[in-house]
Design an enzyme around this catalytic site. Structure first.
Site, PDB file in Angstrom:
ATOM      1  N   PRO A 174       0.759  -1.162   0.157  1.00 15.42           N
ATOM      2  CA  PRO A 174       0.029  -0.054  -0.072  1.00 15.42           C
ATOM      3  C   PRO A 174       0.905   1.340  -0.052  1.00 15.42           C
ATOM      4  O   PRO A 174       0.378   2.175  -0.153  1.00 15.42           O
ATOM      5  CB  PRO A 174      -0.811  -0.056   1.335  1.00 15.42           C
ATOM      6  CG  PRO A 174      -0.242  -1.175   2.164  1.00 15.42           C
ATOM      7  CD  PRO A 174       0.569  -1.987   1.202  1.00 15.42           C
ATOM      8  N   TYR A 182       2.756   9.298  -8.136  1.00 15.52           N
ATOM      9  CA  TYR A 182       1.875   9.381  -7.148  1.00 15.52           C
ATOM     10  C   TYR A 182       0.461   9.997  -7.449  1.00 15.52           C
ATOM     11  O   TYR A 182      -0.438   9.489  -7.239  1.00 15.52           O
ATOM     12  CB  TYR A 182       2.519  10.308  -5.842  1.00 15.52           C
ATOM     13  CG  TYR A 182       1.944   9.971  -4.608  1.00 15.52           C
ATOM     14  CD1 TYR A 182       2.481   9.057  -3.751  1.00 15.52           C
ATOM     15  CD2 TYR A 182       0.485  10.236  -4.473  1.00 15.52           C
ATOM     16  CE1 TYR A 182       2.017   8.709  -2.338  1.00 15.52           C
ATOM     17  CE2 TYR A 182      -0.101  10.034  -3.011  1.00 15.52           C
ATOM     18  CZ  TYR A 182       0.678   9.305  -2.102  1.00 15.52           C
ATOM     19  OH  TYR A 182      -0.163   8.916  -0.970  1.00 15.52           O
ATOM     20  N   LYS A 231      -1.593   2.604  -4.766  1.00 19.29           N
ATOM     21  CA  LYS A 231      -2.112   2.333  -5.955  1.00 19.29           C
ATOM     22  C   LYS A 231      -3.144   1.461  -6.354  1.00 19.29           C
ATOM     23  O   LYS A 231      -3.605   1.206  -7.301  1.00 19.29           O
ATOM     24  CB  LYS A 231      -0.700   2.174  -6.965  1.00 19.29           C
ATOM     25  CG  LYS A 231       0.249   3.018  -7.160  1.00 19.29           C
ATOM     26  CD  LYS A 231      -0.491   4.074  -8.169  1.00 19.29           C
ATOM     27  CE  LYS A 231       0.525   5.347  -8.224  1.00 19.29           C
ATOM     28  NZ  LYS A 231      -0.441   6.450  -8.128  1.00 19.29           N
TER      29      LYS A 231
END
Ligand code: RFL
Ligand code: PHB
Length: 388
Positions: free
Chosen positions: A288, A380, A292
Site C-alpha cells: 500500500p 503518485y 496504487k
C-alpha cells in the site's frame, strides 16, 4: 439467468465495470459473497489519483466526492528528523483526493441500484466454467437456491482471494516483504493537512486521514503481527516517536478500528483466458505504500469496459485481444513505484547499515533534486490513462 457480462465481485473494480457497461447499454449482473453492509463498511484505501478522480467525474460518480473528498497538493517525506514537502501542484500541476474506498463503493452501489442494476449480495459456492466458448457462472443465491448465470463473457473482479484467477493457470510474479502494516482509524481531528510518510530507525509510519474528524495511521510491524497485541497506548506512543518533527503534534482519540495488512507484490500474466477477464486485485496486488491498488483496479476496468463494448456491440475483438498487454503496462509501472516507495521508506534489517545509508541517500536526492521529486510526484498523482 442470462446476461451479457457476468461480474464476480462487488469491489471498486466490479461495481465500476457494471456502471461503465450500463452507460454503453450493456447488461451485467454482479455477484458478491459478502453483504451490502459489509462491503460498504470495509476500511481500505484512501487516496484517489488524478486520473481516477477525472474518470469518476466523467461518468457522473463524483457529486459526493467533490463535496466531501479532501484535495491534497502534496505529501511530506520525513526522515533524519527533517520534514520535506513534495509539492505535486508545482511539480505536475495535478493533485490527489483523499476519499475512502468504502465511500467510492457506497456511491457506486447507490448509482447501480438507482439505475435498476443487478447486484446479488450474499451468494456462495461461486464457480466459473465454459471459458473457451460458453461461459457459465454457477452459484447459490442468498435464499439458498442453486443458480446458473449464462453470459457472453465473465469479468473476474473478485479480489486477491477470489476464485476466478484459479480457473486457469496464469504465470505468477511475486515479491514478499519482511514486514506488515498495523493500521488504525481514530476519531481524532487531523493536525496536519497532508499525508506524511516517515522513515524512522524503528520502522516506517504513515499519517493519513479520512475526514476533518477522522485520522488514519499506519505503523510498520513484523509480519504475522496480531493486532490485539498492540494496546492503543502503545500504538500512539510509537506513532509519536516515528512521526516526530519540529512543530508536529499528533491528536489522539478513540481507536475505531485496528488491523494488520500483509505486504506483497503479485502480478498474474496474462489477465485473460478465453472469455474470462481478470481486473483489479484478482490479477495483481501492490504493497500500500504507493497508494496504487484501487487506482489500478479502476484503470483496468476502464480499459475492459471499452474493449467489451467493441466486442459485444460489433464483434470487434481488437480491444479484448489487447486488454491484458494494455493493462499490464500500467500494472508494472505501479508495481515498480510501490516496490520503490516501500524499499526506500521501510526498515529492513537493522544490522544492515549499508542499506540504511542507501535509503537515506535516495531520500535526500528525492527531496533535493527537482527531477527526482517530479518522478515521485508524477507517479503518485498517477500517469494519465493510456500514457504507457
Ligand atoms: P476488492 O475490493 O477486494 O473486491 C473484490 C470483491 O470480490 C468479493 N469476492 C467474491 N465475490 C463473489 N464470489 C467470490 N468467490 C468472491 N471472492 C471475493 C469480495 O468480497 C470483494 O467484495 O478488489 P478490487 O475491486 O479489485 O479493488 C481493489 C482494492 O480494494 C485494493 O486494491 C485497495 O484496497 C488497495 N489499497 C489501496 N489502494 C489505493 O489505491 N490507495 C490506497 O491508499 C490503498 N490503501 C489498500 C490500502 C489496501 C489495504 N488493505 C487492507 C489491503 C490500504 C490498505 C490497508
Ligand atoms: C490511507 O489513507 O489509507 C492510505 C494513504 C496512503 C497510502 C496507503 C494508505 O500509501
Amino acid at each position: 439467468m442470462r446476461t451479457q457480462v457476468g461480474i464476480v465481485g462487488a469491489g471498486p473494480a466490479g461495481l465500476l465495470l457494471s456502471h461503465l457497461l450500463a452507460r454503453q447499454g450493456i447488461d451485467a449482473v454482479v455477484l458478491e459473497t459478502r453483504s451490502r453492509d459489509y462491503v460498504e463498511q470495509r476500511v481500505r484505501a484512501g487516496v484517489l489519483e488524478h486520473p481516477t478522480v477525472e474518470l469518476l467525474r466523467e461518468v457522473g460518480l463524483a457529486d459526493r466526492l467533490d463535496r466531501e473528498g479532501l484535495p491534497h497538493e502534496g505529501i511530506s517525506l520525513r526522515f533524519d528528523g527533517g520534514d520535506h514537502r513534495i509539492d505535486f501542484a508545482d511539480l505536475t500541476g495535478r493533485g490527489i483526493v483523499v476519499y475512502g474506498q468504502q465511500e467510492v463503493v457506497k456511491d457506486l452501489i447507490a448509482a447501480r441500484l438507482d439505475a435498476g442494476g443487478d447486484i446479488l449480495f450474499e451468494v456462495s459456492d461461486v464457480a466459473v466454467a465454459g471459458l473457451d466458448d460458453d461461459p457459465l457462472i454457477t452459484f447459490t443465491d442468498a435464499d439458498g437456491r442453486a443458480q446458473e448465470l449464462h453470459c457472453a463473457v465473465i469479468a473476474g473482479c473478485d479480489g486477491f482471494h477470489g476464485i476466478t484467477r484459479g480457473a486457469f493457470a496464469p504465470e505468477m510474479f511475486e515479491r514478499d516483504y519482511p514486514f506488515a502494516w498495523l493500521g488504525i482509524l481514530a476519531k481524532a481531528a487531523p493536525t496536519h493537512h497532508e499525508l506524511v510518510y516517515a522513515s524512522h530507525a524503528n520502522g516506517f509510519a504513515l499519517y493519513s486521514m479520512r475526514s476533518p474528524e477522522v485520522t488514519r495511521l499506519y505503523l510498520q510491524v513484523p509480519p504475522d503481527t496480531d493486532a490485539s497485541t498492540w494496546s492503543d497506548g502503545q500504538v500512539w506512543d510509537e506513532l509519536g516517536t516515528r512521526l516526530a518533527a519540529d512543530g508536529f503534534h499528533l491528536n489522539e482519540g478513540p481507536v475505531l478500528e485496528k488491523s494488520v495488512t500483509a505486504m506483497r507484490s503479485v502480478v498474474a500474466e496474462p489477465m485473460r483466458h478465453g472469455r474470462l477477464f481478470l481486473a483489479g486485485d484478482a490479477a495483481h496486488i501492490v504493497p500500500p505504500t504507493g497508494a496504487k491498488g484501487m487506482n489500478l483496479a479502476i484503470a483496468d476496468v476502464r480499459v475492459l469496459a471499452e474493449a467489451l463494448t467493441g466486442y459485444l456491440r460489433n464483434g470487434d475483438e481488437s480491444g479484448i485481444d489487447a486488454y491484458s498487454d494494455t493493462c499490464l503496462r500500467r500494472v508494472w509501472r505501479a508495481e515498480h513505484f510501490s516496490w520503490w516507495m516501500t524499499s526506500m521508506l521501510h526498515t529492513f534489517d537493522t544490522e544492515d547499515a549499508f542499506t540504511r545509508r542507501l535509503q537515506l541517500s535516495q531520500l535526500r536526492y528525492t527531496v533535493s533534486s527537482r527531477a527526482a521529486a517530479t518522478s515521485l510526484a508524477e507517479n503518485y498523482v498517477g500517469l494519465p490513462h493510456g500514457a504507457l
